[in-house]
Design a protein around this motif. Sequence first.
Motif, PDB file in Angstrom:
ATOM      1  N   ARG A   1       0.835  -1.207   0.000  1.00 22.59           N
ATOM      2  CA  ARG A   1       0.000   0.000   0.000  1.00 22.59           C
ATOM      3  C   ARG A   1       0.869   1.254   0.000  1.00 22.59           C
ATOM      4  NH1 ARG A   1      -4.513   2.057  -1.814  1.00 22.59           N
ATOM      5  NH2 ARG A   1      -5.301   3.671  -0.484  1.00 22.59           N
ATOM      6  N   GLN A   2       1.966   1.244   0.757  1.00 23.86           N
ATOM      7  CA  GLN A   2       2.878   2.396   0.772  1.00 23.86           C
ATOM      8  C   GLN A   2       3.511   2.603  -0.606  1.00 23.86           C
ATOM      9  OE1 GLN A   2       5.555   1.381   3.912  1.00 23.86           O
ATOM     10  NE2 GLN A   2       4.324   2.396   5.486  1.00 23.86           N
TER      11      GLN A   2
ATOM     12  N   GLU B   1       2.224   1.717  -3.451  1.00 22.74           N
ATOM     13  CA  GLU B   1       1.175   2.193  -4.337  1.00 22.74           C
ATOM     14  C   GLU B   1       0.930   3.690  -4.158  1.00 22.74           C
ATOM     15  OE1 GLU B   1      -3.514   1.214  -5.350  1.00 22.74           O
ATOM     16  OE2 GLU B   1      -2.587   0.380  -3.557  1.00 22.74           O
ATOM     17  N   MET B   2       0.870   4.131  -2.915  1.00 23.05           N
ATOM     18  CA  MET B   2       0.658   5.558  -2.650  1.00 23.05           C
ATOM     19  C   MET B   2       1.845   6.385  -3.153  1.00 23.05           C
ATOM     20  SD  MET B   2      -2.316   5.721  -1.441  1.00 23.05           S
ATOM     21  CE  MET B   2      -2.390   7.405  -0.917  1.00 23.05           C
ATOM     22  N   TYR B   3       3.066   5.872  -3.011  1.00 25.61           N
ATOM     23  CA  TYR B   3       4.247   6.574  -3.490  1.00 25.61           C
ATOM     24  C   TYR B   3       4.205   6.715  -5.016  1.00 25.61           C
ATOM     25  CZ  TYR B   3       9.110   7.634  -4.524  1.00 25.61           C
ATOM     26  OH  TYR B   3      10.247   8.223  -5.005  1.00 25.61           O
ATOM     27  N   SER B   4       3.827   5.631  -5.706  1.00 23.55           N
ATOM     28  CA  SER B   4       3.788   5.704  -7.170  1.00 23.55           C
ATOM     29  C   SER B   4       2.697   6.666  -7.643  1.00 23.55           C
ATOM     30  CB  SER B   4       3.577   4.324  -7.776  1.00 23.55           C
ATOM     31  OG  SER B   4       2.285   3.842  -7.479  1.00 23.55           O
ATOM     32  N   ILE B   5       1.579   6.696  -6.958  1.00 22.41           N
ATOM     33  CA  ILE B   5       0.520   7.642  -7.319  1.00 22.41           C
ATOM     34  C   ILE B   5       0.991   9.074  -7.121  1.00 22.41           C
ATOM     35  CG2 ILE B   5      -1.770   8.502  -6.630  1.00 22.41           C
ATOM     36  CD1 ILE B   5      -2.531   5.574  -6.077  1.00 22.41           C
ATOM     37  N   SER B   6       1.677   9.329  -6.014  1.00 23.81           N
ATOM     38  CA  SER B   6       2.163  10.701  -5.766  1.00 23.81           C
ATOM     39  C   SER B   6       3.228  11.106  -6.787  1.00 23.81           C
ATOM     40  CB  SER B   6       2.713  10.831  -4.347  1.00 23.81           C
ATOM     41  OG  SER B   6       3.891  10.060  -4.217  1.00 23.81           O
TER      42      SER B   6
ATOM     43  N   TYR C   1       1.496  12.017 -10.006  1.00 22.01           N
ATOM     44  CA  TYR C   1       0.854  13.326  -9.865  1.00 22.01           C
ATOM     45  C   TYR C   1       1.892  14.452  -9.960  1.00 22.01           C
ATOM     46  CZ  TYR C   1      -1.936  17.127  -7.948  1.00 22.01           C
ATOM     47  OH  TYR C   1      -2.575  18.310  -7.765  1.00 22.01           O
TER      48      TYR C   1
END
Length: 102
Positions: free
Chosen positions: A74-75, A77-82, A85
């Motif tokens: 999950r971490q 995934e959130m890093y790749s999304i940020s 962006y």
Amino acid sequence: MPGGYEVIGDDGFIDYHVHEAWNETTNVYLVVIFVSFGLFMYAKRKKRKIMRLFSVPPAAETLSEPTVSKIHLRQLEMYSISRKYDYQQPQNQAYSVQLSLE
């Protein structure tokens, strides 16, 4: 023989109480052996079905509890999304804030 079981009584005749008791006991043992053998054969054929009855399903609390690998994924995934962006935003755009005092 006082106090013991005699096959032949004092009068010379065979005591049939001993034979009846022996026959009843033998019949009970034979029934137990046949029933046990039948249950063994049934259990051998239906092994998976029987094991499913005695297996304990996992508790709902353990299923909802996140593991270390799930947290790490999950971490990431959130890093790749940020990061996606950040790359979509123009880098040279300046942000300005206007303050007004009244």
